[in-house]
Design a protein around this motif. Structure first.
Motif, PDB file in Angstrom:
ATOM      1  N   PRO A   1      72.913  68.745  26.905  1.00 39.41           N
ATOM      2  CA  PRO A   1      72.179  69.871  27.512  1.00 39.41           C
ATOM      3  C   PRO A   1      71.380  70.630  26.456  1.00 39.41           C
ATOM      4  O   PRO A   1      71.740  70.653  25.276  1.00 39.41           O
TER       5      PRO A   1
ATOM      6  N   THR B   1      60.398  71.145  28.812  1.00 42.03           N
ATOM      7  CA  THR B   1      61.478  71.344  29.783  1.00 42.03           C
ATOM      8  C   THR B   1      61.515  70.223  30.810  1.00 42.03           C
ATOM      9  O   THR B   1      62.589  69.826  31.260  1.00 42.03           O
ATOM     10  N   ARG B   2      60.337  69.699  31.177  1.00 36.41           N
ATOM     11  CA  ARG B   2      60.307  68.589  32.128  1.00 36.41           C
ATOM     12  C   ARG B   2      60.958  67.342  31.536  1.00 36.41           C
ATOM     13  O   ARG B   2      61.606  66.575  32.249  1.00 36.41           O
TER      14      ARG B   2
ATOM     15  N   VAL C   1      63.496  67.250  29.555  1.00 32.45           N
ATOM     16  CA  VAL C   1      64.945  67.412  29.659  1.00 32.45           C
ATOM     17  C   VAL C   1      65.406  67.212  31.100  1.00 32.45           C
ATOM     18  O   VAL C   1      66.409  66.522  31.359  1.00 32.45           O
ATOM     19  N   LYS C   2      64.690  67.777  32.044  1.00 24.40           N
ATOM     20  CA  LYS C   2      65.106  67.696  33.445  1.00 24.40           C
ATOM     21  C   LYS C   2      64.959  66.281  33.991  1.00 24.40           C
ATOM     22  O   LYS C   2      65.791  65.823  34.786  1.00 24.40           O
ATOM     23  N   GLU C   3      63.895  65.598  33.596  1.00 21.55           N
ATOM     24  CA  GLU C   3      63.715  64.225  34.073  1.00 21.55           C
ATOM     25  C   GLU C   3      64.787  63.286  33.524  1.00 21.55           C
ATOM     26  O   GLU C   3      65.061  62.242  34.125  1.00 21.55           O
TER      27      GLU C   3
ATOM     28  N   GLY D   1      67.793  64.129  33.493  1.00 16.62           N
ATOM     29  CA  GLY D   1      69.007  64.502  34.212  1.00 16.62           C
ATOM     30  C   GLY D   1      69.931  65.392  33.410  1.00 16.62           C
ATOM     31  O   GLY D   1      71.148  65.416  33.672  1.00 16.62           O
TER      32      GLY D   1
ATOM     33  N   PRO E   1      71.039  69.278  31.831  1.00 16.31           N
ATOM     34  CA  PRO E   1      70.903  70.706  32.146  1.00 16.31           C
ATOM     35  C   PRO E   1      70.017  71.417  31.127  1.00 16.31           C
ATOM     36  O   PRO E   1      70.087  71.153  29.927  1.00 16.31           O
ATOM     37  N   PHE E   2      69.192  72.331  31.626  1.00 16.46           N
ATOM     38  CA  PHE E   2      68.367  73.194  30.784  1.00 16.46           C
ATOM     39  C   PHE E   2      68.746  74.637  31.119  1.00 16.46           C
ATOM     40  O   PHE E   2      68.484  75.108  32.219  1.00 16.46           O
TER      41      PHE E   2
ATOM     42  N   GLY F   1      64.559  77.576  33.658  1.00 15.37           N
ATOM     43  CA  GLY F   1      65.894  77.024  33.439  1.00 15.37           C
ATOM     44  C   GLY F   1      66.590  76.644  34.736  1.00 15.37           C
ATOM     45  O   GLY F   1      66.348  77.240  35.790  1.00 15.37           O
ATOM     46  N   ASP F   2      67.448  75.658  34.641  1.00 16.34           N
ATOM     47  CA  ASP F   2      68.305  75.336  35.783  1.00 16.34           C
ATOM     48  C   ASP F   2      69.247  76.499  36.071  1.00 16.34           C
ATOM     49  O   ASP F   2      69.573  76.778  37.222  1.00 16.34           O
TER      50      ASP F   2
ATOM     51  N   ARG G   1      77.773  68.781  33.973  1.00 20.19           N
ATOM     52  CA  ARG G   1      77.834  67.463  33.363  1.00 20.19           C
ATOM     53  C   ARG G   1      78.952  66.585  33.906  1.00 20.19           C
ATOM     54  O   ARG G   1      78.962  65.385  33.665  1.00 20.19           O
TER      55      ARG G   1
END
Length: 311
Positions: free
Chosen positions: A157, A186-187, A189-191, A193, A195-196, A216-217, A280
């Motif tokens: 993360p 940030t994209r 990290v999110k792509e 899977g 956590p941001f 952020g998530d 996670r």
């Protein structure tokens, strides 16, 4: 000849020893309640006022020490071009930059590290507000992109602690281009899977708020943190209305759905560990309920013997 100054005072100094110098930073004054706090009590309480609970600003490396497990490692960041526009106001920008680097002991306004939080592996980035107000220039954008790539590489993360006055205007349009760059980071990290998580500290304003800090998530803030884009006076002059008291504070934003949590500094580490564990942990496969036994049909009764009854 004065016997007091020539004989008595030297004897007294020899007897009691030379006077010791007292450091000037033994006591700190709380900016909220103006109470004096002994430096060891303040450090023990994670730079939170022991009288009123005011959360004082802390440096990036101090925040890493407070949050990450012991043994975290700082990441060396790629160097960004310094003073690309050869900017000068009352002083040359490159002089201000070198002075900030010598004072803070780092190349730019962000520190990136990898480590763990209660055993959960993480990549963290923290802003140093004392470095030109934590402003976001090319070096900060490069640091956040590096942090995102490292998080994807380590399958960990990404947690960012923001404390910034916004874009660094000495770099002009180059500083503004860091807003879409950090959004792209940030994209990534999110792509993947992952956590941001963003922890908004006091203050978080300007282009940082208008870019990655609100993506952020999970959005967390420290108590009393000032969070916004423009200053309150500028907004009031623009909309020509009197705005609510404290509308740019963490508690107000929590009430109106901008934030998910407001967490005290002493509880931040445990809260982040719990959130990472929840985000996670793979979903449990729920077994279908056992099928109810189907009753077997009763056997047919034999036909009665005897002559058939006419219809």
């Amino acid at each position: 000849m004065n016997w007091i100054s020539e004989w008595a005072l030297p004897k007294i100094k020899t007897l009691f020893g030379a006077p010791r110098e007292v450091p000037e930073n033994l006591w700190h004054k709380c900016p909220a309640c103006e109470q004096m706090i002994f430096h060891r009590d303040l450090e023990r309480n994670l730079h939170v006022c022991t009288h009123c609970g005011h959360h004082m600003r802390v440096g990036a490396r101090t925040r890493m020490d407070y949050t990450l497990d012991e043994g975290w490692q700082r990441i060396e960041l790629p160097k960004a071009p310094q003073d690309p526009l050869r900017f000068r106001d009352q002083r040359r920008y490159v002089e201000r930059l070198r002075e900030a680097q010598a004072k803070a002991g780092q190349e730019d306004a962000v520190v990136v590290a990898h480590g763990s939080i209660e055993g959960n592996r993480v990549v963290a980035a923290a802003f140093e507000f004392s470095f030109l107000g934590g402003s976001m220039g090319a070096g900060v954008g490069e640091a956040l992109v590096t942090a995102a790539r490292l998080a994807v590489l380590q399958d960990a993360p990404l947690i960012v602690f923001t404390a910034s006055g916004g874009a660094r205007m000495q770099e002009g349009a180059i500083s503004l281009m860091q807003m879409p760059r950090t959004v792209i980071a940030t994209r990534m990290v999110k792509e993947a899977g992952l956590p941001f998580i963003v922890v908004l500290c006091d203050p978080t304003t300007g282009g940082v708020t208008a870019s990655f800090a609100m993506l952020g998530d999970i959005q967390i803030a420290e108590p009393g943190a000032m969070i916004g884009f423009a200053g309150a006076r500028v907004i009031e002059q623009t909309v020509r209305e009197k705005l609510p008291e404290g509308f740019q504070r963490a508690e107000y934003l929590l009430e109106h759905g901008i934030l998910d949590l407001v967490v005290k500094r002493g509880e931040m580490r445990a809260t982040l560990a719990r959130l990472i564990g929840l985000l996670r942990t793979p979903e449990r496969v729920v077994a279908p309920p056992p099928a109810e036994p189907v009753a077997e049909p009763l056997p047919a009764l034999p036909a009665p013997e005897g002559p058939a009854v006419p219809a």
